[in-house]
Design an enzyme around this catalytic site. Structure first.
Site, PDB file in Angstrom:
ATOM      1  N   HIS A  69      43.362  30.529  43.347  1.00 60.46           N
ATOM      2  CA  HIS A  69      41.897  30.629  43.221  1.00 60.46           C
ATOM      3  C   HIS A  69      41.531  31.190  41.856  1.00 60.46           C
ATOM      4  O   HIS A  69      42.373  31.801  41.195  1.00 60.46           O
ATOM      5  CB  HIS A  69      41.342  31.570  44.289  1.00 60.46           C
ATOM      6  N   THR A  71      38.839  33.891  40.574  1.00 60.65           N
ATOM      7  CA  THR A  71      37.835  34.845  41.047  1.00 60.65           C
ATOM      8  C   THR A  71      36.561  34.693  40.228  1.00 60.65           C
ATOM      9  O   THR A  71      36.607  34.635  39.002  1.00 60.65           O
ATOM     10  CB  THR A  71      38.369  36.284  40.935  1.00 60.65           C
ATOM     11  N   MET A 139      36.415  37.554  32.781  1.00 66.92           N
ATOM     12  CA  MET A 139      37.550  36.938  32.105  1.00 66.92           C
ATOM     13  C   MET A 139      38.136  35.890  33.055  1.00 66.92           C
ATOM     14  O   MET A 139      38.932  36.219  33.943  1.00 66.92           O
ATOM     15  CB  MET A 139      38.577  38.022  31.777  1.00 66.92           C
ATOM     16  N   HIS A 141      40.255  33.449  34.936  1.00 65.93           N
ATOM     17  CA  HIS A 141      41.702  33.241  34.963  1.00 65.93           C
ATOM     18  C   HIS A 141      42.164  32.775  36.329  1.00 65.93           C
ATOM     19  O   HIS A 141      41.435  32.908  37.316  1.00 65.93           O
ATOM     20  CB  HIS A 141      42.424  34.546  34.601  1.00 65.93           C
ATOM     21  N   SER A 143      45.285  33.494  38.697  1.00 65.65           N
ATOM     22  CA  SER A 143      46.486  34.311  38.904  1.00 65.65           C
ATOM     23  C   SER A 143      47.583  33.491  39.548  1.00 65.65           C
ATOM     24  O   SER A 143      47.315  32.665  40.423  1.00 65.65           O
ATOM     25  CB  SER A 143      46.187  35.508  39.812  1.00 65.65           C
ATOM     26  N   TYR A 146      51.233  38.336  41.673  1.00 64.94           N
ATOM     27  CA  TYR A 146      50.672  39.684  41.783  1.00 64.94           C
ATOM     28  C   TYR A 146      51.808  40.703  41.783  1.00 64.94           C
ATOM     29  O   TYR A 146      52.919  40.389  42.195  1.00 64.94           O
ATOM     30  CB  TYR A 146      49.899  39.860  43.094  1.00 64.94           C
TER      31      TYR A 146
END
Ligand SMILES: *[C@@H]1O[C@H](CO)[C@@H](O)[C@H](O)[C@H]1NC(C)=O
Length: 203
Positions: A69, A71, A139, A141, A143, A146
């Protein structure tokens, strides 16, 4: 019973009711407030491609599994009703938009996206609808991993992500925003779940 005695009993009765309602409303509040985030969902084909890259990184470097995803609004504390309503209102003023992957960042944990006007405006629009203020500017992005990595692991993740980078489509449309329950304390991400999804209008 004297009039005063009845009045006394009555007012203590009211007092107890008021107190119970007060305690009830506090407990409801605790139950209902959760952390919610708004995610841009990727098209199905890109989701599959990104998942393969994520699985490959995770098999070597560990970390929890999560849905690919981007964010749009970071974790914010709301009741579920508030969050659902805000998402619907925010999406009402939005159209489907395009995203383009720029490169793997230097931690190897995410793809940076081009800060195009439509990506940045969608972020600003949603932040203002949700009353969200990030600690840092938006920003955009994607991911892919994690968790805390050592410098050595970051290097390895970056190499690996760069090698797999070619398997991912670089530009794609975003046609759906989703509301996710995302408690930042839950490092295993077991409680993370989709709450609702809105399809954006296309031209
Ligand atoms: C997104 O990109 C496609 C393909 O390049 C293009 O046809 C479309 O007009 C773009 N959509 C928007 C909203 O810019």
């Amino acid at each position: 019973m004297s009039y005063h005695l009845i009045l006394n009993k009555f007012s203590s009765f009211i007092g107890i009711i008021t107190l119970s309602l007060f305690i009830y409303s506090i407990s409801m509040d605790v139950q209902q407030h959760n952390w919610y985030s708004v995610w841009a969902l990727l098209p199905q084909d890109v989701t599959e491609q990104v998942k393969k890259v994520m699985n490959s990184l995770r098999s070597e470097l560990g970390g929890p599994e999560f849905e690919p995803h981007v964010t749009v609004v970071g974790a914010i504390r709301l009741t579920e009703d508030e969050a659902r309503e805000k998402l619907i209102k925010a999406c009402d003023g939005l159209k489907a938009y395009n995203m383009t992957i720029e490169k793997v960042d230097n931690t190897g944990r995410l793809f940076l996206l081009h800060k195009t006007p439509e990506v940045m405006e969608t972020g600003a629009h949603c932040w203002s609808h949700f009353g969200y203020k990030g600690e840092t500017p938006y920003m955009p992005h994607l991911s892919i991993l994690y968790g805390d990595l050592s410098e050595e692991e970051k290097k390895r993740a970056q190499e690996k992500a760069n090698a797999l980078d070619e398997s991912i489509k670089k530009s794609f449309p975003i046609t759906r925003l989703a509301l996710y329950k995302t408690d930042p304390e839950d490092k295993a991400l077991e409680s993370w779940e989709k709450v609702s999804e809105v399809t954006l209008k296309s031209d």
